[in-house]
Design an enzyme around this catalytic site. Structure first.
Site, PDB file in Angstrom:
ATOM      1  N   GLY A   1     -46.165 -14.688  21.612  1.00  0.00           N
ATOM      2  CA  GLY A   1     -45.404 -15.915  21.817  1.00  0.00           C
ATOM      3  C   GLY A   1     -45.939 -16.670  23.020  1.00  0.00           C
TER       4      GLY A   1
ATOM      5  N   ASP B   1     -41.499 -23.462  16.098  1.00  0.00           N
ATOM      6  CA  ASP B   1     -42.230 -23.744  17.346  1.00  0.00           C
ATOM      7  C   ASP B   1     -42.138 -25.218  17.735  1.00  0.00           C
ATOM      8  OD1 ASP B   1     -42.935 -21.147  17.767  1.00  0.00           O
ATOM      9  OD2 ASP B   1     -45.091 -21.419  17.503  1.00  0.00           O
TER      10      ASP B   1
ATOM     11  N   THR C   1     -50.897 -15.673  12.699  1.00  0.00           N
ATOM     12  CA  THR C   1     -49.460 -15.541  12.945  1.00  0.00           C
ATOM     13  C   THR C   1     -48.591 -15.943  11.762  1.00  0.00           C
ATOM     14  OG1 THR C   1     -47.689 -16.372  14.395  1.00  0.00           O
ATOM     15  CG2 THR C   1     -49.460 -17.895  13.921  1.00  0.00           C
TER      16      THR C   1
ATOM     17  N   GLN D   1     -43.082 -20.930  11.220  1.00  0.00           N
ATOM     18  CA  GLN D   1     -43.804 -21.569  12.325  1.00  0.00           C
ATOM     19  C   GLN D   1     -43.168 -22.878  12.800  1.00  0.00           C
ATOM     20  OE1 GLN D   1     -46.131 -20.153  14.769  1.00  0.00           O
ATOM     21  NE2 GLN D   1     -46.791 -19.433  12.768  1.00  0.00           N
TER      22      GLN D   1
ATOM     23  N   SER E   1     -48.494 -24.555  19.795  1.00  0.00           N
ATOM     24  CA  SER E   1     -48.660 -23.106  19.842  1.00  0.00           C
ATOM     25  C   SER E   1     -49.046 -22.674  21.254  1.00  0.00           C
ATOM     26  CB  SER E   1     -49.767 -22.702  18.869  1.00  0.00           C
ATOM     27  OG  SER E   1     -50.147 -21.370  19.058  1.00  0.00           O
TER      28      SER E   1
ATOM     29  N   THR F   1     -47.391 -12.055  15.342  1.00  0.00           N
ATOM     30  CA  THR F   1     -48.744 -12.560  15.539  1.00  0.00           C
ATOM     31  C   THR F   1     -49.671 -11.387  15.828  1.00  0.00           C
ATOM     32  OG1 THR F   1     -47.807 -14.584  16.439  1.00  0.00           O
ATOM     33  CG2 THR F   1     -50.104 -14.204  16.929  1.00  0.00           C
TER      34      THR F   1
HETATM   35  N1  GLU Z   1     -45.783 -18.824  17.056  1.00  0.00           N
HETATM   36  C1  GLU Z   1     -46.376 -18.502  18.311  1.00  0.00           C
HETATM   37  C2  GLU Z   1     -47.448 -19.491  18.671  1.00  0.00           C
HETATM   38  O1  GLU Z   1     -48.060 -20.048  17.812  1.00  0.00           O
HETATM   39  C3  GLU Z   1     -46.949 -17.143  18.361  1.00  0.00           C
HETATM   40  C4  GLU Z   1     -45.908 -16.107  18.168  1.00  0.00           C
HETATM   41  C5  GLU Z   1     -46.346 -14.728  18.561  1.00  0.00           C
HETATM   42  O2  GLU Z   1     -47.279 -14.544  19.332  1.00  0.00           O
HETATM   43  O3  GLU Z   1     -45.760 -13.796  18.063  1.00  0.00           O
HETATM   44  O4  GLU Z   1     -47.721 -19.704  19.790  1.00  0.00           O
END
Ligand code: GLU
Length: 683
Positions: free
Chosen positions: A572, A517, A495, A514, A544, A477
């Site tokens: 994340g 998640d 991301t 994705q 997210s 991301t």
């Molecule tokens: N997939 C995560 C989200 O949407 C973000 C992952 C990241 O920050 O690397 O929250």
């Protein structure tokens, strides 16, 4: 009507043209026709963007490397050009605050910052610049974001004083049942493990949303011609760019997974199978072709026709290069054609003298940040500033980290239980207010002890609603912040989920993972009696943590005043912690935008572990952390301290005053490769 053609980038050279076409591959007449059409399309772009001198016009010398009076243009290749690749690094100290008069971009790669800055310099809007930045990021930082991923954007319109949230989150395909991530088949094969696991299979890939989101934001706020916003990305993809440190590390780190995909193997590896290394010049003609198609035919061309077919075919792949099985996904052309980016109401509330807006569900980011701030408002955080404040933000205090971490534990507990895609699972009492109202948050704040960490927090009692369960998200991301000459602001976090996404590559870009998640288990444990809020469903968006955030002054009546700050980060589920520490650093502790961005990454998810980023020069990790008074002090309060390196990528712009005049100040995260550019000046 769109005015003013952007001429800030070089037109494609004949070599670039031939490269763009040579990479098309294929063996049918169709491809030959496509190539002919492509040549014509690129020629048309060239015709409307004649070559311009690389030196910026005298009237506006923006988009040069700030500080020390340098006149090096980013992407020029001249000595001192920060677009020369840097090795991946834990933390590069010494980042200085950047000042600009009217416009600014902060992004996590120099060439992407440059792309956005050139668009702003040419009179483009913040959204125009966002399109250009994303087009370049997908090329030079493919491990983090791209055309095959999703994004969230908050936009502040300076004329109407309105904040609009845009949701470009990926969706589960129509054929996805609640078992999509855990079983190959609902009826026949419930126990068989998925070959390769969900992430590297077609099952993890959501219908990409970033392109459509940029399209609808552009419909609302675009100014320059759409086709002109891709020129720099097309040129870089055709002529080549030098692989940077983080990208090189990501290729090497994901080598075995990338090598299962034929397109990724051809792109990221040398003929002898070694990963392409730092400093290698890389061209991506397939990406140039895809961008050209989007530039000339619009976003629909991504969601229909050849590009959509290429995406669907790749998601359906059932065997790796070595012949081993890959579980295919069930995405169809209809999933692509039906994808919708959404305009949503942002999550807004007050924090002390400020009015803060964040991203609404399906991100939990805005709610969790607002909850944390609301809980912290009951404490006098100003008393607990960092000490020895320097360029890196100083040394956080024990009580400062304790209070912020405890507030975050409480916020994460609610996030885990209550927040998912609200188009499928309503928030308690059907409204975000149930989670962010002040009396509720004051009650939550009363659970914090000044003498001892609570360890793991319990969610608030907001009635009988489905329980969510948390997921560990990975690091694929990035975030950028943009202010244009009119004062419009974009904060966008974008991301592909994990680094290099699902390792499936098509047409020059990687597809996301994705859908991991989502909770792959639809039922709560151990009782298996309830369904989790964040389970998979057809067309649903995975929860997210992304938290693009805008801060304004609070008017006397509590309403939104002038723009103050835009920020956000990858990371994340830790994104919430990175954004909160940046906000508290700036708003409570008076750090400037670079110091707040650089400041030690600290905070806590809902566990006994408190993060204190050990990559930061202010943290002493020797002797198991026992020599560091912050770590020792937190341990004395019962925190289990994790001082492993944190991997934020905060990009911050703050509007402030110098000599009575409003100016923009920007900070790029020393843990990544980004820079800040604009019509800079030395105060
Ligand atoms: N997939 C995560 C989200 O949407 C973000 C992952 C990241 O920050 O690397 O929250």
């Amino acid at each position: 009507m769109k005015k003013n053609s952007v001429r800030a980038w070089r037109a494609l050279t004949p070599l670039a043209l031939s490269l763009a076409v040579a990479g098309c591959g294929g063996n049918s007449n169709n491809n030959a026709q496509n190539n002919a059409a492509l040549v014509a399309a690129i020629a048309a772009i060239n015709a409307s963007n004649p070559p311009t001198p690389t030196a910026p016009p005298a009237a506006d010398s923006g988009c040069q490397i700030p500080n020390s009076g340098s006149s090096v243009v980013v992407g020029s290749g001249d000595p001192g050009d920060p677009a020369a690749p840097e090795p991946a690094s834990g933390y590069v100290p010494g980042h200085k605050l950047v000042y600009a008069k009217n416009y600014m971009v902060a992004a996590n790669h120099p060439l992407a910052t440059r792309a956005g800055c050139d668009v702003l310099k040419a009179g483009g809007s913040a959204v125009d610049a966002a399109v250009a930045v994303q087009a370049v990021l997908g090329l030079v930082e493919p491990q983090s974001s791209g055309l095959g991923g999703g994004a969230f954007m908050l936009h502040y319109d300076a004329a109407t004083k309105k904040v609009q949230a845009y949701d470009g989150r990926e969706t589960a395909p129509a054929a996805a049942t609640e078992n999509y991530l855990r079983w190959i088949d609902d009826t026949n094969d419930q126990t068989a493990p998925k070959p390769g696991g969900a992430r590297a299979s077609g099952r993890s890939i959501g219908t990409p949303g970033a392109v459509r989101m940029l399209d609808i934001a552009y419909q609302d706020h675009g100014k320059l011609p759409w086709k002109d916003l891709f020129g720099y990305g097309i040129t870089l993809a055709s002529d080549g760019f030098l692989i940077g440190g983080r990208m090189a590390t990501a290729i090497a780190g994901s080598a075995s997974s990338l090598k299962r995909d034929a397109d990724a193997t051809a792109y990221f590896f040398n003929a002898d199978g070694t990963p392409k290394a730092l400093g290698t010049r890389l061209t991506n003609p397939a990406y140039a072709r895809t961008l050209t198609t989007i530039a000339t035919q619009g976003a629909n061309a991504f969601y229909t026709g050849d590009i959509a077919k290429g995406i669907v075919d790749k998601i359906g792949v059932s065997a790796a290069v070595d012949g081993s099985a890959i579980t295919p996904g069930k995405t169809t052309l209809a999933d692509l054609a039906n994808y919708k980016a959404k305009r949503r109401d942002p999550v807004c509330g007050t924090y002390r003298d400020y009015y803060v807006c964040g991203m609404s569900p399906p991100s939990s980011g805005g709610i969790a940040v607002m909850q944390t701030l609301g809980i912290l408002e009951t404490f006098n955080l100003g008393l607990h500033k960092p000490t020895a404040i320097d360029l890196e933000g100083g040394k956080p205090s024990v009580m400062g980290v304790h209070l912020v971490s405890e507030a975050e534990r409480l916020a994460y507990a609610d996030r885990e239980k209550y927040v998912a895609d609200t188009d499928f699972v309503p928030l308690p009492h059907g409204s975000v207010d149930s989670l962010i109202n002040k009396p509720y948050l004051q009650g939550r704040a009363s659970l914090i002890s000044l003498a001892k960490s609570m360890g793991t927090a319990t969610p608030g009692d907001l009635g009988d609603v489905p329980l969510g369960i948390d997921k560990t998200e990975e690091h694929g991301t990035t975030h950028f912040t943009i202010v244009d000459k009119q004062g419009n602001v974009v904060v966008m976090t974008t991301t592909v989920e994990g680094g290099m996404g699902s390792f499936h590559m098509t047409q020059g870009f990687l597809l996301n993972n994705q859908l991991t998640d989502f909770s792959d288990e639809p039922y709560g444990k151990p009782a298996q009696t309830y369904k989790v809020a964040n389970r998979v469903a057809p067309g649903k968006r995975p929860r997210s943590s992304m938290a693009p955030t805008l801060v304004f002054k609070k008017n006397a009546d509590g309403s939104m005043g002038e723009f103050v700050m835009g920020t956000g980060s990858p990371g994340g589920s830790n994104i919430i912690q990175y954004v909160v520490k940046t906000l508290v650093g700036a708003l409570d502790w008076g750090l400037d935008s670079q110091q707040a961005t650089s400041l030690v990454d600290f905070g806590a998810p809902n566990s006994v572990t408190t993060n204190v980023g050990g990559e930061h020069p202010a943290i002493d990790t020797s002797n198991s952390g026992n020599n560091d008074p912050l770590i020792a002090g937190l341990r004395a309060l019962g925190h289990t301290v994790n001082f492993g390196a944190q991997s934020s990528g905060v990009s911050t712009i703050i509007r402030t005053n110098v000599g009575g005049k409003p100016v923009l100040t920007g900070g790029a995260d020393p843990r990544r490769e980004g820079i800040v550019l604009g019509d800079t000046f030395a105060p």
